[in-house]
Enzyme design. Sequence first.
Site: not given
Length: 141
Positions: A13, A74, A76
């Site tokens: 990622f 967010t 997250h």
Amino acid sequence: MSGVRVGVVHARFNDEVTRALLESARAEVARLGAQAEFIAVAGALEIPLALQWLAQSGRFDALAAIGAVIRGDTYHFEVVANESARGLMDVALETGIPVANGILTTDDEAQALARKDKGAEAVRVAVEMARLRHQLAEKWR
């Protein structure tokens, strides 16, 4: 202690950043004369489990984690940043195998790319800790 065996787990990622981190880590492995195995996982939250598997294999003197967690809009970001770091520490403390944290936590991609040498730093720390562990074991025999 030559030929330290390092297991490096890297996240896919944020690929542009992690590729740069991985390149610096590979160069540092070669510079130090270490032996390394590189394992790819999806993201930062998957790194601790893969590191645990490597630690349990008994094949590595130290481990390194490489990834990039970039702040978004967010909560997250905080979850991934905190839990991946906690997971790395858990692996180190539960297995006794040194784990170097090369997971970047930045506000944006530019900050992350500016820190691409953290891949090399993670490998250096892993090798240093493996050597310290070996020295202490020799001293305490």
